[in-house]
Design a protein around this motif. Structure first.
Motif, PDB file in Angstrom:
ATOM      1  N   THR A  35      18.790  53.254  51.769  1.00 31.33           N
ATOM      2  CA  THR A  35      18.114  52.063  51.261  1.00 31.33           C
ATOM      3  C   THR A  35      18.598  51.799  49.841  1.00 31.33           C
ATOM      4  OG1 THR A  35      16.248  53.253  50.306  1.00 31.33           O
ATOM      5  CG2 THR A  35      16.078  52.629  52.625  1.00 31.33           C
ATOM      6  N   PRO A  36      18.593  50.563  49.391  1.00 31.03           N
ATOM      7  CA  PRO A  36      19.065  50.267  48.034  1.00 31.03           C
ATOM      8  C   PRO A  36      18.374  51.093  46.953  1.00 31.03           C
ATOM      9  CG  PRO A  36      18.826  48.242  49.285  1.00 31.03           C
ATOM     10  CD  PRO A  36      18.268  49.330  50.143  1.00 31.03           C
ATOM     11  N   GLY A  37      17.051  51.237  47.063  1.00 31.55           N
ATOM     12  CA  GLY A  37      16.317  51.978  46.044  1.00 31.55           C
ATOM     13  C   GLY A  37      16.706  53.440  45.987  1.00 31.55           C
ATOM     14  N   VAL A  38      16.917  54.065  47.137  1.00 35.92           N
ATOM     15  CA  VAL A  38      17.290  55.480  47.174  1.00 35.92           C
ATOM     16  C   VAL A  38      18.671  55.678  46.562  1.00 35.92           C
ATOM     17  CG1 VAL A  38      17.836  57.428  48.675  1.00 35.92           C
ATOM     18  CG2 VAL A  38      15.830  56.022  49.149  1.00 35.92           C
ATOM     19  N   ILE A  39      19.634  54.844  46.963  1.00 35.07           N
ATOM     20  CA  ILE A  39      20.993  54.987  46.443  1.00 35.07           C
ATOM     21  C   ILE A  39      21.025  54.770  44.931  1.00 35.07           C
ATOM     22  CG2 ILE A  39      23.325  54.049  46.507  1.00 35.07           C
ATOM     23  CD1 ILE A  39      22.916  53.374  49.421  1.00 35.07           C
ATOM     24  N   PHE A  40      20.328  53.742  44.469  1.00 37.07           N
ATOM     25  CA  PHE A  40      20.303  53.445  43.034  1.00 37.07           C
ATOM     26  C   PHE A  40      19.673  54.594  42.259  1.00 37.07           C
ATOM     27  CE2 PHE A  40      18.799  50.963  39.268  1.00 37.07           C
ATOM     28  CZ  PHE A  40      20.036  50.475  38.863  1.00 37.07           C
ATOM     29  N   ALA A  41      18.597  55.152  42.787  1.00 33.63           N
ATOM     30  CA  ALA A  41      17.928  56.261  42.105  1.00 33.63           C
ATOM     31  C   ALA A  41      18.800  57.512  42.085  1.00 33.63           C
ATOM     32  CB  ALA A  41      16.588  56.555  42.783  1.00 33.63           C
ATOM     33  N   LEU A  42      19.439  57.828  43.201  1.00 32.17           N
ATOM     34  CA  LEU A  42      20.318  58.995  43.232  1.00 32.17           C
ATOM     35  C   LEU A  42      21.489  58.815  42.267  1.00 32.17           C
ATOM     36  CD1 LEU A  42      20.464  59.799  47.051  1.00 32.17           C
ATOM     37  CD2 LEU A  42      19.309  61.121  45.272  1.00 32.17           C
ATOM     38  N   PHE A  43      22.038  57.608  42.230  1.00 39.07           N
ATOM     39  CA  PHE A  43      23.152  57.335  41.333  1.00 39.07           C
ATOM     40  C   PHE A  43      22.743  57.575  39.891  1.00 39.07           C
ATOM     41  CE2 PHE A  43      25.571  54.554  38.544  1.00 39.07           C
ATOM     42  CZ  PHE A  43      26.878  54.776  38.945  1.00 39.07           C
ATOM     43  N   TRP A  44      21.607  57.023  39.507  1.00 42.09           N
ATOM     44  CA  TRP A  44      21.215  57.147  38.105  1.00 42.09           C
ATOM     45  C   TRP A  44      20.652  58.516  37.761  1.00 42.09           C
ATOM     46  CZ3 TRP A  44      22.812  55.216  33.907  1.00 42.09           C
ATOM     47  CH2 TRP A  44      23.454  53.986  33.948  1.00 42.09           C
ATOM     48  N   PHE A  45      20.201  59.271  38.749  1.00 47.50           N
ATOM     49  CA  PHE A  45      19.884  60.674  38.483  1.00 47.50           C
ATOM     50  C   PHE A  45      21.161  61.416  38.086  1.00 47.50           C
ATOM     51  CE2 PHE A  45      20.174  64.948  40.419  1.00 47.50           C
ATOM     52  CZ  PHE A  45      19.412  65.627  39.474  1.00 47.50           C
ATOM     53  N   LEU A  46      22.229  61.222  38.880  1.00 50.18           N
ATOM     54  CA  LEU A  46      23.492  61.900  38.589  1.00 50.18           C
ATOM     55  C   LEU A  46      24.077  61.451  37.254  1.00 50.18           C
ATOM     56  CD1 LEU A  46      25.158  61.740  42.128  1.00 50.18           C
ATOM     57  CD2 LEU A  46      24.043  63.706  41.053  1.00 50.18           C
ATOM     58  N   PHE A  47      23.959  60.140  36.956  1.00 51.57           N
ATOM     59  CA  PHE A  47      24.586  59.605  35.755  1.00 51.57           C
ATOM     60  C   PHE A  47      23.710  59.736  34.513  1.00 51.57           C
ATOM     61  CE2 PHE A  47      27.762  58.280  38.568  1.00 51.57           C
ATOM     62  CZ  PHE A  47      28.862  57.873  37.837  1.00 51.57           C
TER      63      PHE A  47
END
Length: 449
Positions: A35-47
């Motif tokens: 889902t968009p929210g999950v991907i965005f959150a995982l991305f910004w956790f890593l970054f």
């Protein structure tokens, strides 16, 4: 670091970990990793997490990380209010008779044709700029460095071939991701994988342009996710993908290293070269968070390491939608790198990458940025629902794949400062509509295709 700075760093890390927790909550609610929210959150956790931990001795404003976490929360909020798990069940039922939708020859031939034309556009552009392929064979780094100097000095001759090549390449990698899983033979998969990234690798080596390769990778992966969703597969990665990622990493690391060398690493001393490569890699991979953190401190009138000039009023979308403003005739001068302030901390990192959030705050203010993230999250969430609920979606697929690029570039700047994302959306939508027509004809007259 003194005790107060250490405590601030630990607080920033805790805010980063809260982004991961939010991703897990969204995943549990939707029963999907894509889902968009999950991907965005995982991305910004890593970054946020890796810059904060790997460069632990570099000070950071924890409230900048808190603001990023707040934006991530607003972006994912529509997913919490949507019945995504119900839509996911509908998806697995209404696409059973069209699982091979992207397997037909139309998209494959379109993909190959676009990449061949892209390679021709690269050769023509080099010729227009006064270079030949033999220049790069005889002196790769020297020639690439000269090309880079021309680009930074504004002396490159603009031409339609360079622009067309970029647009076709971006579209082709999206199609490559869509058709990859439809191929049964490993050789065919390898061919698609290699052809998807050859033009982007050439951009990195010849033009010293790293962003194109990673943006292509995000668009390609967006296509892969869409093809899996047709089968009800909501995993973000799997064993096969991990093998591809590992192999791609081994192949592309020399290319990435070559790109950094082309930027001017001329030392012959191995230790000095390794140190400079580490400096460039740290600046590119981790600098964004510290640059935004320092700018955010200045924006709040707190002490900062770098001086920043702040406009008296809001710019109402210029920094976020610059490409559209240019089309409408706005001629506001912008530095080549969009920001002429370079954040630097000792000899560890230096960058003028300030994330999507600096431009958004300049445009809309802090409350307006949170609202903007809510709106964009809503648009992408609706596209995700349409992909699941419609049998053969087109526009929503194009939006979702473009979202992959939006998320990737968010650590750099808004993707909508470039007109290429709008051209990509048009080209990709047209290709998917044409594939719809082809598939309908093939299903109606199977003996004629």
């Amino acid at each position: 670091m003194d005790e107060a700075t250490t405590l601030e760093k630990l607080l920033a890390i805790s805010f980063s970990l809260s982004i991961l927790g939010y991703a897990l909550i969204l995943k549990h609610k939707s029963r999907s990793w894509v889902t968009p929210g999950v991907i965005f959150a995982l991305f910004w956790f890593l970054f946020t997490f890796f810059p904060l931990t790997v460069m632990f001795n570099v000070p950071a404003n924890p409230w900048a990380t808190f603001f990023i976490a707040s934006c991530v929360f607003m972006f994912g909020l529509p997913g919490l209010a949507s019945g995504l798990s119900t839509t996911l069940e509908l998806n697995s039922r209404n696409k059973q008779d069209s699982l091979g939708y992207y397997s037909g020859p139309f998209l494959t031939y379109t993909f190959v044709s676009m990449q061949v034309i892209t390679l021709l556009c690269i050769l023509i552009n080099l010729s227009i700029q006064g270079f030949s392929p033999t220049d790069f064979v005889s002196d790769l780094f020297g020639t690439a460095n000269r090309y880079l100097a021309l680009r930074y000095s504004g002396q490159l001759d603009p031409n339609i071939y360079a622009q067309l090549g970029v647009a076709l390449n971006y579209t082709a990698v999206c199609l490559g991701g869509l058709i990859l899983n439809s191929k049964r033979k490993n050789l065919a998969k390898l061919f698609i994988l290699v052809l998807s990234f050859v033009p982007a690798a050439l951009h990195m080596i010849i033009y010293a342009d790293k962003g194109t390769l990673f943006l292509c990778a995000s668009l390609f992966y967006g296509g892969v996710i869409i093809s899996r969703l047709r089968k009800g597969d909501t995993a973000l990665t799997n064993k096969a993908t991990n093998k591809i990622l590992f192999g791609a990493f081994l192949l592309l690391m020399p290319v990435l290293t070559s790109s950094f060398i082309a930027r001017g690493i001329e030392s012959t001393d191995t230790g000095d070269m390794v140190e400079k490569l580490s400096y460039y890699l740290s600046s590119y991979a981790f600098g964004h968070l510290y640059a935004f953190s320092d700018w955010f401190s200045s924006y709040l009138s707190n002490p900062s390491l770098q001086y920043y000039r702040h406009d008296d009023g809001l710019t109402f979308g210029f920094s976020t939608f610059m490409a559209l403003f240019r089309v409408l005739g706005d001629l506001t001068l912008v530095p080549d790198g969009y920001y002429d302030e370079y954040f630097k901390y000792q000899e560890l990192l230096q960058t003028n990458i300030y994330t999507i959030y600096r431009g958004a705050i300049q445009d809309f203010g802090i409350p307006g940025t949170l609202l903007y993230m809510l709106i964009t999250g809503t648009v992408f969430n609706i596209a995700y629902i349409k992909i699941l609920s419609e049998k053969n979606p087109v526009i929503s697929v194009a939006i979702y794949i473009c979202m992959a690029g939006y998320i990737y570039t968010s650590f750099i700047i808004s993707i909508m400062v470039w007109n290429s994302i709008f051209v990509l959306f048009f080209f990709l939508t047209f290709a998917l509509y044409a594939n719809n027509i082809y598939q309908n004809r093939r299903n109606t007259n199977p003996t004629k295709t």
